[in-house]
Design an enzyme around this catalytic site. Structure first.
Site, mmCIF file in Angstrom:
data_model
loop_
_atom_site.group_PDB
_atom_site.id
_atom_site.type_symbol
_atom_site.label_atom_id
_atom_site.label_comp_id
_atom_site.label_asym_id
_atom_site.label_seq_id
_atom_site.Cartn_x
_atom_site.Cartn_y
_atom_site.Cartn_z
ATOM 1 N N ARG A 1 103.943 -50.628 99.452
ATOM 2 C CA ARG A 1 103.009 -50.226 98.356
ATOM 3 C C ARG A 1 101.741 -50.355 98.900
ATOM 4 O O ARG A 1 101.317 -51.478 99.695
ATOM 5 C CB ARG A 1 103.242 -51.317 97.178
ATOM 6 C CG ARG A 1 104.722 -51.345 96.636
ATOM 7 C CD ARG A 1 104.909 -50.020 95.835
ATOM 8 N NE ARG A 1 106.190 -50.018 95.227
ATOM 9 C CZ ARG A 1 107.416 -49.411 95.733
ATOM 10 N NH1 ARG A 1 107.157 -48.761 96.909
ATOM 11 N NH2 ARG A 1 108.315 -49.334 94.999
ATOM 12 N N GLU B 1 72.676 -41.668 91.702
ATOM 13 C CA GLU B 1 73.185 -41.810 90.217
ATOM 14 C C GLU B 1 72.361 -40.843 89.253
ATOM 15 O O GLU B 1 70.947 -40.621 89.680
ATOM 16 C CB GLU B 1 73.175 -43.003 89.672
ATOM 17 C CG GLU B 1 74.256 -43.852 90.187
ATOM 18 C CD GLU B 1 74.178 -45.261 89.319
ATOM 19 O OE1 GLU B 1 75.134 -45.919 89.426
ATOM 20 O OE2 GLU B 1 73.311 -45.527 89.064
ATOM 21 N N GLU C 1 71.494 -44.906 94.880
ATOM 22 C CA GLU C 1 73.172 -44.534 94.737
ATOM 23 C C GLU C 1 73.263 -43.328 94.228
ATOM 24 O O GLU C 1 74.227 -42.894 94.220
ATOM 25 C CB GLU C 1 73.628 -45.714 94.131
ATOM 26 C CG GLU C 1 73.626 -47.137 94.349
ATOM 27 C CD GLU C 1 74.355 -48.178 93.568
ATOM 28 O OE1 GLU C 1 74.953 -47.618 92.433
ATOM 29 O OE2 GLU C 1 74.244 -49.048 93.762
ATOM 30 N N PHE D 1 83.440 -47.858 101.244
ATOM 31 C CA PHE D 1 82.792 -48.560 100.173
ATOM 32 C C PHE D 1 84.132 -49.182 99.307
ATOM 33 O O PHE D 1 83.898 -50.302 99.062
ATOM 34 C CB PHE D 1 82.275 -47.425 99.207
ATOM 35 C CG PHE D 1 81.731 -47.946 98.008
ATOM 36 C CD1 PHE D 1 80.415 -48.426 98.078
ATOM 37 C CD2 PHE D 1 82.177 -47.937 96.742
ATOM 38 C CE1 PHE D 1 79.715 -49.089 97.124
ATOM 39 C CE2 PHE D 1 81.452 -48.632 95.483
ATOM 40 C CZ PHE D 1 80.302 -48.930 95.752
#
Length: 261
Positions: A99, A214, A212, A76
Site C-alpha cells: 500500500r 499564492e 509560496e 514538498f
C-alpha cells in the site's frame, strides 16, 4: 525546552533516521519544515481517541504486521510504501499486500461566518488536481485552509491561515468534525472549525504568501446562497461542502450559546 518540544524534536530525529540511506542530506535539509509538520502529525495521531465508537472492535499493535517500508519519492510532499499484513474480520491475516500513501500532514480548515450580517467568506484559487483530471474549472471555491506547522497549535494555525489567505482576523472558534478526507490514499487529517468574523462589504481582496506564489481571492456571500450552491453541486471541494452542511445543522446551537454567553 518544554516537554512537547522535546517530543517533537525526538520525532523529527526519528523521521531523519527512517529516511533512506541514499537520500541526499541536502534534500533532507530542504524538507525539514515538512518533516516537522509530519512529525507533529504523528504525535497528534498517537494521542487521538480511537474513532468508530462501539461499532469497531478494539485493535492492538499485533493486528498489523509491517515487513518493509520504502520512500520512493520525497519532495514538498512524500510517498511512503509499506508491505504489510493485517488482521481480517474472521480473525486470520491477509497475505502480504503493498500500500502507498501520499504524506502531507495535518491541516486546518475554517469557514468564516458573520452571523450578524448572515454572511460567510470563502476563497478561490487554482488547484493542480482538477487540472490533472482535465476539469474545465481548476479554480476552486474553498474554505480558508493550510498546514499545521511544527510546534503550532491547531487554533493558532487557523488564525494564521486566515490572516495569510484573507487578511481576516477571526473571533471565537467553534470546532466541527475532524476527519481523514481520503484515508485510502492521503496521509492527512483535517481539523475543521467555524470562525466568527466581521465581514463588511469591503473585506474581500486578493491575498496569499508571495513566497509560496499564492494568488487567493476572497468571496463574501449570504450563508443561504452558499448552502444552495453545495446542495446543487456547484461546490466540488469536499471540506467546504461538509463544513457548510455542519453549520446548517448547528447554527441555532451556536447562536444560542452566543446569546447565553
Amino acid at each position: 525546552w518544554q516537554p512537547a518540544l522535546i517530543d517533537l524534536a525526538a520525532e523529527i530525529a526519528t523521521l531523519i533516521v527512517e529516511a533512506p540511506q541514499e537520500q541526499d542530506i541536502s534534500l533532507l535539509s530542504r524538507r525539514l519544515p515538512m518533516l516537522g509538520v509530519w512529525a507533529a502529525s504523528r504525535l497528534r495521531g498517537r494521542a487521538g481517541a480511537p474513532s468508530g465508537g462501539d461499532l469497531v472492535a478494539p485493535h492492538s499493535a499485533d493486528d498489523l504486521r509491517v515487513s518493509a517500508k520504502r520512500h520512493p519519492y520525497a519532495g514538498f510532499f512524500a510517498v511512503e510504501t509499506w508491505d504489510l499484513s493485517h488482521r481480517k474480520h474472521d480473525g486470520g491475516f491477509t497475505p502480504t499486500i503493498t500500500r502507498e500513501g501520499l504524506v502531507s500532514g495535518d491541516a486546518v480548515i475554517v469557514l468564516a461566518w458573520d452571523p450578524v450580517r448572515g454572511r460567510v467568506m470563502i476563497i478561490e484559487q487554482f488547484r493542480l488536481i482538477p487540472a490533472l483530471r482535465h476539469d474545465p474549472q481548476p479554480w476552486l471555491l474553498e474554505p480558508i485552509a493550510g498546514r499545521v506547522d511544527a510546534g503550532e497549535s491547531v487554533e493558532d494555525a487557523i488564525r494564521r491561515e486566515a490572516l495569510e489567505e484573507a487578511d481576516l482576523r477571526l473571533e471565537q472558534l467553534f470546532p466541527a468534525p475532524s476527519y481523514y478526507p481520503s484515508p485510502g490514499t492521503l496521509a492527512e487529517f483535517l481539523y475543521t472549525f467555524v470562525g466568527l468574523a466581521d465581514l463588511p462589504d469591503d473585506i474581500t481582496g486578493v491575498h496569499g504568501l508571495e513566497g509560496e506564489a499564492e494568488d487567493i481571492r476572497g468571496h463574501v456571500l449570504p450563508r443561504e446562497k452558499l448552502l444552495r450552491m453545495v446542495l446543487s453541486g456547484q461546490i466540488t471541494n469536499g471540506p467546504l461542502a461538509m463544513i457548510v452542511l455542519w453549520l446548517e445543522a448547528e447554527k441555532d446551537r451556536i447562536l444560542t450559546s452566543l446569546s447565553d454567553g
